[in-house]
Design a protein around this motif. Structure first.
Motif, PDB file in Angstrom:
ATOM      1  N   PRO A 259      -3.400 101.504  41.222  1.00  0.00           N
ATOM      2  CA  PRO A 259      -2.759 101.202  42.510  1.00  0.00           C
ATOM      3  C   PRO A 259      -2.297 102.466  43.232  1.00  0.00           C
ATOM      4  CG  PRO A 259      -2.020  99.638  40.869  1.00  0.00           C
ATOM      5  CD  PRO A 259      -2.829 100.682  40.136  1.00  0.00           C
ATOM      6  N   ALA A 260      -1.757 103.439  42.507  1.00  0.00           N
ATOM      7  CA  ALA A 260      -1.290 104.673  43.143  1.00  0.00           C
ATOM      8  C   ALA A 260      -2.448 105.416  43.812  1.00  0.00           C
ATOM      9  CB  ALA A 260      -0.593 105.570  42.125  1.00  0.00           C
TER      10      ALA A 260
ATOM     11  N   ALA B  91       2.359 106.641  49.324  1.00  0.00           N
ATOM     12  CA  ALA B  91       2.706 107.283  48.063  1.00  0.00           C
ATOM     13  C   ALA B  91       4.224 107.341  47.937  1.00  0.00           C
ATOM     14  CB  ALA B  91       2.127 108.698  48.005  1.00  0.00           C
ATOM     15  N   GLU B  92       4.683 107.368  46.705  1.00  0.00           N
ATOM     16  CA  GLU B  92       6.118 107.464  46.459  1.00  0.00           C
ATOM     17  C   GLU B  92       6.679 108.691  47.166  1.00  0.00           C
ATOM     18  OE1 GLU B  92       6.800 107.210  42.227  1.00  0.00           O
ATOM     19  OE2 GLU B  92       5.762 105.286  42.115  1.00  0.00           O
ATOM     20  N   GLY B  93       7.808 108.495  47.825  1.00  0.00           N
ATOM     21  CA  GLY B  93       8.453 109.584  48.559  1.00  0.00           C
ATOM     22  C   GLY B  93       8.064 109.670  50.026  1.00  0.00           C
TER      23      GLY B  93
ATOM     24  N   THR C 207       8.497 103.019  45.037  1.00  0.00           N
ATOM     25  CA  THR C 207       7.644 102.757  43.876  1.00  0.00           C
ATOM     26  C   THR C 207       6.326 102.141  44.318  1.00  0.00           C
ATOM     27  OG1 THR C 207       9.642 102.205  42.623  1.00  0.00           O
ATOM     28  CG2 THR C 207       7.562 101.650  41.605  1.00  0.00           C
ATOM     29  N   VAL C 208       5.275 102.503  43.611  1.00  0.00           N
ATOM     30  CA  VAL C 208       3.952 101.913  43.791  1.00  0.00           C
ATOM     31  C   VAL C 208       3.502 101.489  42.398  1.00  0.00           C
ATOM     32  CG1 VAL C 208       1.553 102.404  44.384  1.00  0.00           C
ATOM     33  CG2 VAL C 208       3.390 103.339  45.788  1.00  0.00           C
ATOM     34  N   GLY C 209       2.974 100.287  42.278  1.00  0.00           N
ATOM     35  CA  GLY C 209       2.536  99.840  40.955  1.00  0.00           C
ATOM     36  C   GLY C 209       1.859  98.496  40.999  1.00  0.00           C
ATOM     37  N   GLU C 210       1.973  97.774  39.900  1.00  0.00           N
ATOM     38  CA  GLU C 210       1.447  96.412  39.790  1.00  0.00           C
ATOM     39  C   GLU C 210       2.571  95.506  39.317  1.00  0.00           C
ATOM     40  OE1 GLU C 210      -3.245  96.634  38.731  1.00  0.00           O
ATOM     41  OE2 GLU C 210      -1.877  96.911  37.049  1.00  0.00           O
ATOM     42  N   THR C 211       2.539  94.264  39.760  1.00  0.00           N
ATOM     43  CA  THR C 211       3.533  93.283  39.351  1.00  0.00           C
ATOM     44  C   THR C 211       2.854  91.946  39.138  1.00  0.00           C
ATOM     45  OG1 THR C 211       5.730  92.389  39.816  1.00  0.00           O
ATOM     46  CG2 THR C 211       4.207  92.565  41.689  1.00  0.00           C
ATOM     47  N   ARG C 212       3.505  91.095  38.373  1.00  0.00           N
ATOM     48  CA  ARG C 212       2.987  89.755  38.113  1.00  0.00           C
ATOM     49  C   ARG C 212       3.707  88.779  39.037  1.00  0.00           C
ATOM     50  NH1 ARG C 212       0.003  88.122  34.010  1.00  0.00           N
ATOM     51  NH2 ARG C 212       0.494  89.970  32.781  1.00  0.00           N
TER      52      ARG C 212
END
Length: 145
Positions: free
Chosen positions: A15-16, A25-27, A109-114
């Motif tokens: 994902p990033a 992107a973060e920041g 934050t950048v990521g994956e979630t359920r």
């Protein structure tokens, strides 16, 4: 289905990396309307936080579990689409204000979630600016008399 195709077409494997190819992107600090476009186009869950501590020190999943009982507009976070829909419905001048003074969101934050259905999706957690951080040097609107 179209969102999955669009997401798959982005460069990168994480994902990033994929979001980074879009400039997310973060920041980074990005216009809330751009984040909404990413959510709609690529199926990314974009969550806006109102409380810095929650955004910076907690996982999205833990915050969602803690506030699962609360209504959508009673939580310390909201999906970008819901935020914009609510604001547009309740403030007729919102679009004009956004053109003159874009609402800039810090990507935390950048990521994956359920999701509740168990489906894993990419997400972006952003921090809403505090009122004292907004550049409100514009003169107040003249009331209609």
């Amino acid at each position: 289905m179209e969102k999955m195709k669009a997401w798959s077409a982005l460069g990168g494997t994480t994902p990033a990396e994929k979001l980074g190819s879009l400039g997310v992107a973060e920041g980074r600090t990005l216009d809330v309307r751009f984040l909404d476009e990413i959510a709609r186009t690529y199926g990314v869950a974009v969550i806006l936080f109102f409380e810095e501590d929650l955004a910076r020190t907690r996982t999205l999943e833990s915050v969602q579990q803690e506030f699962a009982y609360a209504g959508e507009y009673e939580r310390p976070y909201i999906a970008v689409g819901s935020f914009l829909k609510f604001t547009r419905e309740n403030d007729p001048s919102f679009e004009q204000t956004m053109r003159e003074l874009p609402l800039m969101i810090e990507v935390v934050t950048v990521g994956e979630t359920r999701l509740n259905e168990g489906k894993i999706v990419p997400y972006v957690a952003g921090l809403m600016p505090f009122l004292d951080e907004l550049d409100l040097d514009a003169p107040p609107p003249v009331p209609n008399l």
